[in-house]
Design a protein around this motif. Structure first.
Motif, PDB file in Angstrom:
ATOM      1  N   ALA A  38       0.831  -1.208   0.000  1.00  0.00           N
ATOM      2  CA  ALA A  38       0.000   0.000   0.000  1.00  0.00           C
ATOM      3  C   ALA A  38       0.867   1.261   0.000  1.00  0.00           C
ATOM      4  O   ALA A  38       0.558   2.234  -0.710  1.00  0.00           O
ATOM      5  CB  ALA A  38      -0.936  -0.009   1.203  1.00  0.00           C
ATOM      6  N   LEU A  39       1.949   1.253   0.762  1.00  0.00           N
ATOM      7  CA  LEU A  39       2.844   2.408   0.790  1.00  0.00           C
ATOM      8  C   LEU A  39       3.475   2.626  -0.579  1.00  0.00           C
ATOM      9  O   LEU A  39       3.625   3.770  -1.025  1.00  0.00           O
ATOM     10  CB  LEU A  39       3.917   2.240   1.876  1.00  0.00           C
ATOM     11  CG  LEU A  39       4.875   3.416   2.058  1.00  0.00           C
ATOM     12  CD1 LEU A  39       4.135   4.722   2.338  1.00  0.00           C
ATOM     13  CD2 LEU A  39       5.874   3.111   3.185  1.00  0.00           C
ATOM     14  N   ALA A  40       3.825   1.564  -1.265  1.00  0.00           N
ATOM     15  CA  ALA A  40       4.382   1.685  -2.613  1.00  0.00           C
ATOM     16  C   ALA A  40       3.394   2.399  -3.538  1.00  0.00           C
ATOM     17  O   ALA A  40       3.788   3.255  -4.347  1.00  0.00           O
ATOM     18  CB  ALA A  40       4.747   0.312  -3.164  1.00  0.00           C
ATOM     19  N   LEU A  46       2.753  10.106  -5.715  1.00  0.00           N
ATOM     20  CA  LEU A  46       3.509  11.363  -5.563  1.00  0.00           C
ATOM     21  C   LEU A  46       4.768  11.390  -6.438  1.00  0.00           C
ATOM     22  O   LEU A  46       5.586  12.302  -6.303  1.00  0.00           O
ATOM     23  CB  LEU A  46       3.883  11.581  -4.096  1.00  0.00           C
ATOM     24  CG  LEU A  46       2.737  11.814  -3.120  1.00  0.00           C
ATOM     25  CD1 LEU A  46       3.268  12.070  -1.716  1.00  0.00           C
ATOM     26  CD2 LEU A  46       1.857  12.972  -3.568  1.00  0.00           C
ATOM     27  N   SER A  47       4.922  10.375  -7.281  1.00  0.00           N
ATOM     28  CA  SER A  47       6.101  10.266  -8.163  1.00  0.00           C
ATOM     29  C   SER A  47       7.405  10.268  -7.375  1.00  0.00           C
ATOM     30  O   SER A  47       8.400  10.863  -7.791  1.00  0.00           O
ATOM     31  CB  SER A  47       6.113  11.388  -9.199  1.00  0.00           C
ATOM     32  OG  SER A  47       4.959  11.329  -9.994  1.00  0.00           O
ATOM     33  N   ILE A  48       7.396   9.611  -6.235  1.00  0.00           N
ATOM     34  CA  ILE A  48       8.605   9.471  -5.426  1.00  0.00           C
ATOM     35  C   ILE A  48       9.311   8.204  -5.869  1.00  0.00           C
ATOM     36  O   ILE A  48       8.725   7.123  -5.893  1.00  0.00           O
ATOM     37  CB  ILE A  48       8.259   9.413  -3.920  1.00  0.00           C
ATOM     38  CG1 ILE A  48       7.637  10.740  -3.476  1.00  0.00           C
ATOM     39  CG2 ILE A  48       9.500   9.087  -3.095  1.00  0.00           C
ATOM     40  CD1 ILE A  48       7.118  10.752  -2.059  1.00  0.00           C
ATOM     41  N   ASP A  49      10.577   8.341  -6.238  1.00  0.00           N
ATOM     42  CA  ASP A  49      11.377   7.211  -6.715  1.00  0.00           C
ATOM     43  C   ASP A  49      11.792   6.340  -5.531  1.00  0.00           C
ATOM     44  O   ASP A  49      12.240   6.857  -4.504  1.00  0.00           O
ATOM     45  CB  ASP A  49      12.615   7.751  -7.439  1.00  0.00           C
ATOM     46  CG  ASP A  49      13.434   6.648  -8.080  1.00  0.00           C
ATOM     47  OD1 ASP A  49      12.840   5.713  -8.643  1.00  0.00           O
ATOM     48  OD2 ASP A  49      14.673   6.723  -8.001  1.00  0.00           O
ATOM     49  N   PHE A  50      11.634   5.027  -5.674  1.00  0.00           N
ATOM     50  CA  PHE A  50      12.002   4.125  -4.591  1.00  0.00           C
ATOM     51  C   PHE A  50      12.367   2.747  -5.129  1.00  0.00           C
ATOM     52  O   PHE A  50      11.990   2.370  -6.232  1.00  0.00           O
ATOM     53  CB  PHE A  50      10.859   3.981  -3.572  1.00  0.00           C
ATOM     54  CG  PHE A  50       9.614   3.341  -4.127  1.00  0.00           C
ATOM     55  CD1 PHE A  50       9.441   1.967  -4.083  1.00  0.00           C
ATOM     56  CD2 PHE A  50       8.617   4.117  -4.696  1.00  0.00           C
ATOM     57  CE1 PHE A  50       8.299   1.367  -4.597  1.00  0.00           C
ATOM     58  CE2 PHE A  50       7.470   3.534  -5.207  1.00  0.00           C
ATOM     59  CZ  PHE A  50       7.308   2.162  -5.164  1.00  0.00           C
TER      60      PHE A  50
END
Length: 163
Positions: A38-40, A46-50
């Motif tokens: 869910a966090l992914a 938010l287009s946060i790279d991870f």
């Protein structure tokens, strides 16, 4: 000059916000992997790279002695360790701090979805200086492993950026 406690604060605030949305939606009581998935989804919104479940080597005295899967490495800067337990204890905090030190990262988050309220701790690690890295490791070995190991690619990038 950025104070250590402020480093990447914009990013960690976004991660915490995403975590709060997950916890508000799902509540507590699920396994860690459910919160991780869910966090992914929230981070992608938010287009946060991870990187998720990134396997990284644990290095002792210049020798790889095992691996550990990091729950999240966000934008190659912030380590995020998730828990889904009733109460965070000192052992969980120590584990997260050890990961920061082992991967030579400066900022981490320990996030617990298992309580009725979301719990999180922001962790700060003072990274080793370039001289300390070079003294504790064989540079040629690091460069050889860099082509195979994501952790060392990050380390080499940080070393080059600091010059």
């Amino acid at each position: 000059m950025i104070k250590e406690h402020d480093k990447y604060s914009d990013l960690t605030e976004k991660i915490i916000g995403c975590s709060m949305r997950v916890h508000n939606t799902l509540g507590n009581g699920f396994q860690e992997v459910i919160y991780q998935r869910a966090l992914a989804i929230e981070l992608k919104k938010l287009s946060i790279d991870f990187d998720r479940e990134l396997e990284m080597s644990i290095i002792y005295d210049g020798v790889s002695i095992g691996t550990r899967r990091v729950d999240f490495l966000i934008e190659e800067k912030v380590l995020v360790e998730l828990k889904a337990i009733t109460k965070l204890e000192n052992v969980h905090l120590a584990q997260a701090i050890n990961y920061l030190e082992a991967y030579n990262l400066e900022v981490g988050l320990l996030i617990n979805f298992g309580n009725t309220s979301l719990e999180f701790k922001r962790l700060i690690n003072t990274p080793k200086t370039i001289n300390e890295i070079l003294k504790s490791s064989n540079l040629r070995w690091i460069l050889k492993e860099a082509s195979l190991n994501y952790y060392y690619r990050l380390t080499i990038r940080r070393i080059l950026k600091s010059f």
